[in-house]
Structures are given as structure tokens and as C-alpha cells.
Design a protein around this motif. Sequence first.
Motif, PDB file in Angstrom:
ATOM      1  N   ILE A  12      -1.224   8.726   1.626  1.00  0.00           N
ATOM      2  CA  ILE A  12      -0.522   7.678   2.375  1.00  0.00           C
ATOM      3  C   ILE A  12       0.960   8.054   2.369  1.00  0.00           C
ATOM      4  O   ILE A  12       1.529   8.255   1.293  1.00  0.00           O
ATOM      5  CB  ILE A  12      -0.750   6.296   1.734  1.00  0.00           C
ATOM      6  CG1 ILE A  12      -2.224   5.894   1.859  1.00  0.00           C
ATOM      7  CG2 ILE A  12       0.142   5.240   2.372  1.00  0.00           C
ATOM      8  CD1 ILE A  12      -2.593   4.646   1.083  1.00  0.00           C
ATOM      9  N   THR A  44     -11.181   2.756   4.055  1.00  0.00           N
ATOM     10  CA  THR A  44     -10.895   2.830   2.623  1.00  0.00           C
ATOM     11  C   THR A  44     -11.884   3.762   1.942  1.00  0.00           C
ATOM     12  O   THR A  44     -11.543   4.413   0.949  1.00  0.00           O
ATOM     13  CB  THR A  44     -10.959   1.429   2.006  1.00  0.00           C
ATOM     14  OG1 THR A  44     -10.105   0.553   2.746  1.00  0.00           O
ATOM     15  CG2 THR A  44     -10.516   1.439   0.554  1.00  0.00           C
ATOM     16  N   VAL A  52       3.714   1.114   0.209  1.00  0.00           N
ATOM     17  CA  VAL A  52       3.261  -0.010   1.038  1.00  0.00           C
ATOM     18  C   VAL A  52       3.771  -1.314   0.442  1.00  0.00           C
ATOM     19  O   VAL A  52       3.512  -1.629  -0.724  1.00  0.00           O
ATOM     20  CB  VAL A  52       1.720  -0.040   1.127  1.00  0.00           C
ATOM     21  CG1 VAL A  52       1.280  -1.201   2.026  1.00  0.00           C
ATOM     22  CG2 VAL A  52       1.191   1.284   1.672  1.00  0.00           C
ATOM     23  N   LEU A  99      -3.383   1.501  -3.054  1.00  0.00           N
ATOM     24  CA  LEU A  99      -2.431   2.070  -2.109  1.00  0.00           C
ATOM     25  C   LEU A  99      -1.358   2.887  -2.836  1.00  0.00           C
ATOM     26  O   LEU A  99      -0.874   3.893  -2.304  1.00  0.00           O
ATOM     27  CB  LEU A  99      -1.807   0.956  -1.276  1.00  0.00           C
ATOM     28  CG  LEU A  99      -2.822   0.169  -0.422  1.00  0.00           C
ATOM     29  CD1 LEU A  99      -2.112  -0.883   0.419  1.00  0.00           C
ATOM     30  CD2 LEU A  99      -3.643   1.100   0.461  1.00  0.00           C
ATOM     31  N   HIS A 143      -0.674   6.823  -2.197  1.00  0.00           N
ATOM     32  CA  HIS A 143       0.654   7.371  -1.926  1.00  0.00           C
ATOM     33  C   HIS A 143       0.991   8.497  -2.906  1.00  0.00           C
ATOM     34  O   HIS A 143       1.493   9.563  -2.504  1.00  0.00           O
ATOM     35  CB  HIS A 143       1.699   6.258  -2.011  1.00  0.00           C
ATOM     36  CG  HIS A 143       3.109   6.743  -1.843  1.00  0.00           C
ATOM     37  ND1 HIS A 143       3.544   7.409  -0.714  1.00  0.00           N
ATOM     38  CD2 HIS A 143       4.182   6.674  -2.678  1.00  0.00           C
ATOM     39  CE1 HIS A 143       4.817   7.724  -0.853  1.00  0.00           C
ATOM     40  NE2 HIS A 143       5.221   7.290  -2.028  1.00  0.00           N
ATOM     41  N   HIS A 159      -6.991   0.887   3.637  1.00  0.00           N
ATOM     42  CA  HIS A 159      -6.362   2.168   3.932  1.00  0.00           C
ATOM     43  C   HIS A 159      -5.632   2.085   5.275  1.00  0.00           C
ATOM     44  O   HIS A 159      -4.462   2.474   5.383  1.00  0.00           O
ATOM     45  CB  HIS A 159      -7.426   3.275   3.974  1.00  0.00           C
ATOM     46  CG  HIS A 159      -6.869   4.637   4.220  1.00  0.00           C
ATOM     47  ND1 HIS A 159      -7.664   5.675   4.660  1.00  0.00           N
ATOM     48  CD2 HIS A 159      -5.620   5.149   4.098  1.00  0.00           C
ATOM     49  CE1 HIS A 159      -6.907   6.758   4.791  1.00  0.00           C
ATOM     50  NE2 HIS A 159      -5.666   6.473   4.460  1.00  0.00           N
ATOM     51  N   THR A 208       2.073  -2.458   8.254  1.00  0.00           N
ATOM     52  CA  THR A 208       2.828  -3.531   7.609  1.00  0.00           C
ATOM     53  C   THR A 208       3.958  -4.078   8.482  1.00  0.00           C
ATOM     54  O   THR A 208       4.425  -5.188   8.239  1.00  0.00           O
ATOM     55  CB  THR A 208       3.402  -3.055   6.264  1.00  0.00           C
ATOM     56  OG1 THR A 208       4.174  -1.862   6.479  1.00  0.00           O
ATOM     57  CG2 THR A 208       2.278  -2.762   5.279  1.00  0.00           C
ATOM     58  N   ALA A 238      -2.216   0.303   5.392  1.00  0.00           N
ATOM     59  CA  ALA A 238      -1.032   1.003   4.889  1.00  0.00           C
ATOM     60  C   ALA A 238      -0.083   1.412   6.013  1.00  0.00           C
ATOM     61  O   ALA A 238       1.109   1.617   5.774  1.00  0.00           O
ATOM     62  CB  ALA A 238      -1.455   2.238   4.097  1.00  0.00           C
ATOM     63  N   TYR A 239      -0.599   1.505   7.241  1.00  0.00           N
ATOM     64  CA  TYR A 239       0.210   1.922   8.392  1.00  0.00           C
ATOM     65  C   TYR A 239       0.613   0.746   9.291  1.00  0.00           C
ATOM     66  O   TYR A 239       1.225   0.953  10.334  1.00  0.00           O
ATOM     67  CB  TYR A 239      -0.582   2.925   9.237  1.00  0.00           C
ATOM     68  CG  TYR A 239      -0.985   4.174   8.495  1.00  0.00           C
ATOM     69  CD1 TYR A 239      -0.171   5.300   8.494  1.00  0.00           C
ATOM     70  CD2 TYR A 239      -2.188   4.229   7.783  1.00  0.00           C
ATOM     71  CE1 TYR A 239      -0.534   6.454   7.812  1.00  0.00           C
ATOM     72  CE2 TYR A 239      -2.563   5.378   7.095  1.00  0.00           C
ATOM     73  CZ  TYR A 239      -1.733   6.487   7.120  1.00  0.00           C
ATOM     74  OH  TYR A 239      -2.091   7.629   6.439  1.00  0.00           O
TER      75      TYR A 239
END
Length: 298
Positions: A287, A114, A291, A278, A282, A64, A70, A67-68
Motif C-alpha cells: 500500500i 483484501t 491510511v 493496512l 504499507h 485493501h 480515503t 486504502a486508495y
Amino acid sequence: MITEKVLIRVGHSPDPDDAFMFHALANDKIETDGYQFVHELQDIETLNRRAFDAELELTAVSLHGYAYLTDTYAICACGASMGDNYGPMVVTRQPGTIADLKGKTIAVPGTLTTAFLALNLCLGGKPKTPSRESHVSGDAGTFKYVVYPFDEILNVVERGEVDAGLIIHEGQLTYMNQGLHLVVDLGKWWMEQTGLPLPLGANAIRKDLGPQAMQEVTKYLRESIEYGLDHREEALGHALKYGRDLDDRKADEFVGMYVNDWTRDFGPRGREAVARLLEEGHKAGLIPNPVNLEFIAG
């Protein structure tokens, strides 16, 4: 001429499975050539938030949280923690159902975990405060939550300070010792929904190291994992130092749950599971952006 070694600061949780995984690197059991590994042990939510500042070259992260991240980190193809029909659990003082959790206050180990993402998917929650923002409590619509250190959650549930607790790590094997009841195993729930294991954690490597170093560091991580699996008793002896309330048998069981063939390599099904989790996050508005996954083999 002595060449200065490249410093690799490694962040991981002070729990038995991470200790098992990193035993060989932490205790100089394998040769790491031009790299020096220095270990920093912190809970996973702290590591997730430190990763926003890219402080560590190699760090455990929640999927989780990743996801922020990358833009700055890629995922090591080895080092996964996968819940294969098991995973984070919600426990209460009295027996209950998933429906009974609606409107309740749940202690959680962090909003970037997560486990928290899976809880929201299960209960149809959508926190009013974005997960990336650091806060200690909030409203997810279908339930309320309060953030606690992961190793305090069983105690606050037992004392009645919250209605339920979302537990990770070894609490999954010890909650019954405090007279608590399992409401839902989110790994089992996810398997029923998707037919896939629940990908919980990974190791992320900083992209500014460059492709060669990223591959080499990932190779040493893989060798450390392989060493632990090949020298299980020795690695378990190291892991036991971090096994709160676990005897030898329980520690062995817990390590086996999260350091196994999935940890050697995500593989096609593991990668599919990460992408699906993910994507669902989203689609549910949990999210903010799609991703793009990048895995580094070593």
C-alpha cells in the motif's frame, strides 16, 4: 408539497451475506424517510474499481481497496465483514504447504481485494504492477497470479489451469465438493500472526453527502443489519437466492460467519484490526501511503 427523496445508489456483492445485510433496505422492510435506496449488485473487485470514480453513494469495498479511497469515502462503523480466525483460503488439487505455493501461479479474485493483500503478506509477495492498476495477470515475486471472477476460481483450479486458487465468499464452504485441498486459511494465519480478526470488507459512504446525510444513511444501514439479525429466517430466505451451491444449512453457516456482532459495529478491536492490516500492508510496500481511517457512526 412532496419533497423529492435523496437518491442513494448502493453497491454490494451478489452473495448471501451482503444479501442478508441489505434485505431490509432492498425489500422496503424499514422506513427510510427522505432517502431512496437503489441497489446495484456486482462482484467486489468491480465495486472497488468503481469507487475510484465515486459512482455510488454507498458501496461495499474491500479494506485493501479502501486504502486508495480515503479522500472520497469514509467507512460506515457498521456493515463489516470480519474473518474471526477464518477467511479467504488458498486451495489446490493436491495437498500442500504454504512453502509449496512459492513460484506457483495462483488464481485470485482481484488485486484490490483484501484476500490478495493478505496472500501477499503471507507469501512475502510484492506485485510488480501496483494493485490500483487494472490488469489480468502479474508477478508478485514469490508467486504469479491471474485474475478471475471469484465464482470461477474453484473450476479453473479443478481443471488444472492454475496451480492454486484464492477463494472468497461461499467457496470457503464448498471447495471440498470439487476434490480440492486447503493449503492455508488466511484468516487463521492472520490470527496466529497478530491475535486479531482479519477485516475483509466494509461499507463506504461518500463524503460529499455531508456529515448529516452520512450519519443518516449509516443509520439506515445499521437498521437493515439489525432487521436481518432479528428476522433471521426471513432474511435467510432472501439471501438463499444468492447462495451458489449452498443448501439452507450451509447458507445459514456462511451468513453467520460474516453477518454477526462485528457487522453491528467494528468496535475498538475491529478498528484496531483494520489499522493493523493496512499498516502491515504499507510497511510491506503493498500500500503506497499510510491510511487515515475515518469511521461514521449512525
